[in-house]
Design an enzyme around this catalytic site. Structure first.
Site, PDB file in Angstrom:
ATOM      1  N   LYS A 112     -35.594  15.019  66.419  1.00 16.28           N
ATOM      2  CA  LYS A 112     -35.178  14.894  67.739  1.00 16.28           C
ATOM      3  C   LYS A 112     -34.850  16.493  68.397  1.00 16.28           C
ATOM      4  O   LYS A 112     -34.767  16.400  69.388  1.00 16.28           O
ATOM      5  CB  LYS A 112     -33.777  13.857  67.699  1.00 16.28           C
ATOM      6  CG  LYS A 112     -34.199  12.471  67.481  1.00 16.28           C
ATOM      7  CD  LYS A 112     -33.212  11.650  67.787  1.00 16.28           C
ATOM      8  CE  LYS A 112     -33.357  10.331  67.718  1.00 16.28           C
ATOM      9  NZ  LYS A 112     -33.803   9.920  66.485  1.00 16.28           N
TER      10      LYS A 112
HETATM   11  C1  PLP Z   1     -34.696   8.570  65.980  1.00 21.93           C
HETATM   12  C2  PLP Z   1     -35.076   8.633  64.622  1.00 21.93           C
HETATM   13  C3  PLP Z   1     -36.276   7.660  64.295  1.00 21.93           C
HETATM   14  C4  PLP Z   1     -37.134   6.845  65.361  1.00 21.93           C
HETATM   15  O1  PLP Z   1     -37.623   7.415  66.140  1.00 21.93           O
HETATM   16  P1  PLP Z   1     -38.139   6.780  67.740  1.00 21.93           P
HETATM   17  O2  PLP Z   1     -38.654   7.782  68.607  1.00 21.93           O
HETATM   18  O3  PLP Z   1     -36.705   6.008  68.371  1.00 21.93           O
HETATM   19  O4  PLP Z   1     -39.088   5.704  67.264  1.00 21.93           O
HETATM   20  C5  PLP Z   1     -36.792   7.633  63.255  1.00 21.93           C
HETATM   21  N1  PLP Z   1     -36.184   8.529  62.032  1.00 21.93           N
HETATM   22  C6  PLP Z   1     -35.035   9.290  62.349  1.00 21.93           C
HETATM   23  C7  PLP Z   1     -34.585  10.149  61.147  1.00 21.93           C
HETATM   24  C8  PLP Z   1     -34.522   9.330  63.887  1.00 21.93           C
HETATM   25  O5  PLP Z   1     -33.487  10.118  63.846  1.00 21.93           O
END
Ligand code: PLP
Length: 463
Positions: A112
Site C-alpha cells: 500500500k
Molecule cells: C490490502 C492488502 C491486500 C489486498 O489488496 P487489495 O488491493 O485490497 O486487493 C493484500 N495483502 C496485503 C498485505 C494488504 O495490505
C-alpha cells in the site's frame, strides 16, 4: 484525460478532482474514459530505467494537465525516496519460471506504500496550489491506516485521523500508527471492531454539514490515483522478464480488488499479460463469483491473512463496469440489488468476459501455513501469510512456458506470529525500523460514538 463514474450519473472529472474526491457522487467509482496504449517500443524502452522514470512514463498519460511534468516527477521522486530497496519493487526467483515481486520495501512494509506515498505528495501539491486544507479520516484493520499516516505525516495542508479497533491490530501495525510524532497525525483506538470503525467513517461522510465543515477527504483503495500507482510495477516486473517480447502471468493476493485491477489496466495499456490470477483466502467471494456467477456475501471469517478478510470487494465494481460494456445503469442496478438482497447474479455475457480476463483460486489456513513452511525450506524465502496465499494459488495455475509473477504484498515481519507458527522463524524488522518498539506511542482511546468522534476531529484539526 477525463474520468467517468461506473454508475454513469456523476459528472466526469479530471485526474486532480477524481483524486481529491475519491468516491463519485452517484456512489460509483471513477475510471478513465479511455485507457492510453503504449507501443511495444515504448514498453521495451522501460527496461533498465529507474523505477521512478518508469513510473513517470507509465502514469503520465493518465494525469492530463492536473500536474506539470516537473511537479509529477518531483512527487514520484519524493514518494519512493524512503523505500528500503533501490529497485523499489525487486523480483526474486522461487522456482523455474516462478518469481516473487517484493512490494514490501516501503516505510510500512506493505504494498500500500506504493500508492499511498505518491498520493500524499500529490495531495500536498494540489492543496498548496489551491490554498485548501483537507481532513483525512480513515478506518483500518491495520495496513491502510499505517500507510496513510506514513504518507501524510507532517504535510502542511492535511490533518489525518485514523480509526482502528482497539486491541485488534498487531503490535507492529499499532506502533506504525502511534509512534509518528507530527501534530497533524491522530491515531484513534476505537472501542469496537473494524466494522464499527468503518460504520462511523461512513456516518461522517454522510453527515454533510460535518463533511463540508472539516473538508473531509478519503484515501481508501477505491481512489483512482491509488489504482494508477499500482499499474507501474506490473510493467517494471514484466519488462525485466522479457516483455513485450514475451508474455507473463501474474497472481495477486486479493481483497478489495485494487491491486489486481491495476494489473487489468496494465494489460489494457498493451502489456502482454497471459493470465491474471485472483488469489483469496477462505473469504473467497471473488473466487465463488467467477466459479458460480453469483456474487454474494456470506460474512467474514477472520484469518491469518487479515488484510484480505473482506465482505465485499469494492474495486470489483470497476471490472463489472467493463464486463457490462461500460453500462453504468446496469452496474447501478447490480449495486442496488446487492444492497437490498446481499447479492446478485452476473449475466452470462459479463461472466464470460470476466472469465476471459481472470482465473481464480482460494487457499485454506492450513495450506497457507504449509506454503510458508515449504517456501522457507525450499527457497529460504520467508513469506507473509498474504503472499503465501498468492504463491499457493500461483503454483496451481502455472504454465511452465509462461513466467508467473506472484505479488508479495507484505513483509513477513508485519505478521510475525503466523510466520513463526508456520516456519519456526520469527522474522526480524528491517534495520531501518528496528527501533519501532522503543519509540514513544501517542494514541487516543475513543468511544464508538459519532458525536464524540466529530467533536474530537473539530477540536484537534489545525486551522
Ligand atoms: C490490502 C492488502 C491486500 C489486498 O489488496 P487489495 O488491493 O485490497 O486487493 C493484500 N495483502 C496485503 C498485505 C494488504 O495490505
Amino acid at each position: 484525460m477525463r474520468y467517468v463514474s461506473t454508475r454513469g450519473q456523476a459528472p466526469t472529472l479530471g485526474f486532480g478532482e477524481a483524486m481529491l474526491t475519491g468516491l463519485a457522487r452517484d456512489g460509483g467509482l471513477y475510471v478513465p474514459e479511455t485507457v492510453p496504449v503504449l507501443t511495444a517500443d515504448e514498453i521495451a524502452d522501460l527496461g533498465g530505467l529507474s523505477y521512478e522514470e518508469a513510473a513517470f512514463r507509465v502514469m503520465r498519460p493518465f494525469v492530463g494537465d492536473a500536474f506539470t511534468d516537473a511537479e509529477f516527477r518531483a512527487a514520484i521522486d519524493a514518494a519512493y525516496a524512503g523505500f528500503g530497496h533501490t529497485a523499489r519493487a525487486p523480483l526474486v526467483q522461487l522456482a523455474p519460471n516462478h518469481f516473487l515481486l517484493e512490494l514490501f520495501h516501503g516505510p510500512t512494509l506493505a504494498f500500500k506504500d506504493f500508492a499511498m506515498q505518491l498520493i500524499g505528495q500529490l495531495f500536498q501539491i494540489a492543496l498548496a496550489r489551491d490554498g485548501k486544507r483537507v481532513t483525512i479520516v480513515g478506518a483500518t484493520s491495520g495496513d491502510t491506516g499505517s500507510a496513510a499516516i506514513e504518507a501524510f505525516r507532517g504535510l502542511a495542508n492535511v490533518d489525518v485521523f485514523i480509526l482502528f479497533p482497539h486491541g485488534r491490530v498487531s503490535d507492529v501495525q499499532r506502533r506504525q500508527m502511534t509512534t509518528p510524532s507530527e501534530d497533524n497525525v491522530h491515531a484513534l483506538a476505537l472501542d469496537g471492531d473494524f466494522d464499527d470503525c468503518q460504520a462511523r467513517l461512513k456516518d461522517m461522510f454522510n453527515h454533510f454539514e460535518f463533511r463540508d465543515a472539516v473538508g473531509l477527504a478519503g484515501v481508501n483503495s477505491i481512489n483512482w490515483a491509488r489504482v494508477l500507482a499500482q499499474v507501474v510495477y506490473y510493467f517494471t516486473s514484466a519488462v525485466s522478464l522479457g516483455a513485450p517480447g514475451r508474455r507473463v502471468s501474474f497472481t495477486v493476493p486479493t481483497g478489495n480488488f485494487g491491486d489486481i485491477f491495476a494489473g487489468t489496466i496494465a494489460k489494457r495499456m498493451g502489456l502482454p499479460v497471459d493470465k491474471l490470477v485472483i488469489a483469496t483466502n477462505q473469504n473467497d467471494i471473488l473466487h465463488r463469483c467467477l466459479t458460480t456467477g453469483r456474487y454474494e456475501t456470506t460474512g467474514v471469517t477472520p484469518s491469518i491473512s487479515p488484510s484480505m478478510d473482506i465482505q465485499v470487494s469494492s474495486n470489483f465494481e470497476r471490472a463489472l463496469f467493463d464486463a457490462y460494456g461500460r453500462d453504468g445503469r446496469a452496474v447501478a442496478q447490480l449495486m442496488d440489488e446487492m444492497k437490498a438482497e446481499g447479492g446478485f447474479s452476473v449475466s452470462q455475457g459479463a461472466l464470460q468476459s470476466l472469465r476471459d480476463l481472470y482465473a481464480s483460486g482460494h487457499v485454506s489456513e492450513e495450506e497457507t501455513l504449509a506454503t510458508i513452511a515449504r517456501m522457507r525450506a525450499t527457497t529460504g524465502e520467508l513469506l507473509c501469510p498474504h503472499s503465501a496465499v498468492g504463491v499457493a494459488v500461483a503454483e496451481a495455475h502455472r504454465d511452465p512456458s509462461v513466467p508467473m509473477i506472484t505479488l508479495a504484498t507484505a513483509h513477513p515481519a508485519k505478521f510475525p506470529d503466523a510466520v513463526e507458527k508456520a516456519s519456526g522463524h520469527r522474522p526480524p524488522l528491517p534495520d531501518r525500523m528496528a527501533d519501532l518498539f522503543s519509540r514513544p506511542e501517542r494514541v487516543t482511546r475513543v468511544p464508538n460514538d459519532l458525536a464524540a468522534l466529530e467533536a474530537l476531529v473539530h477540536e484537534r484539526r489545525r486551522r
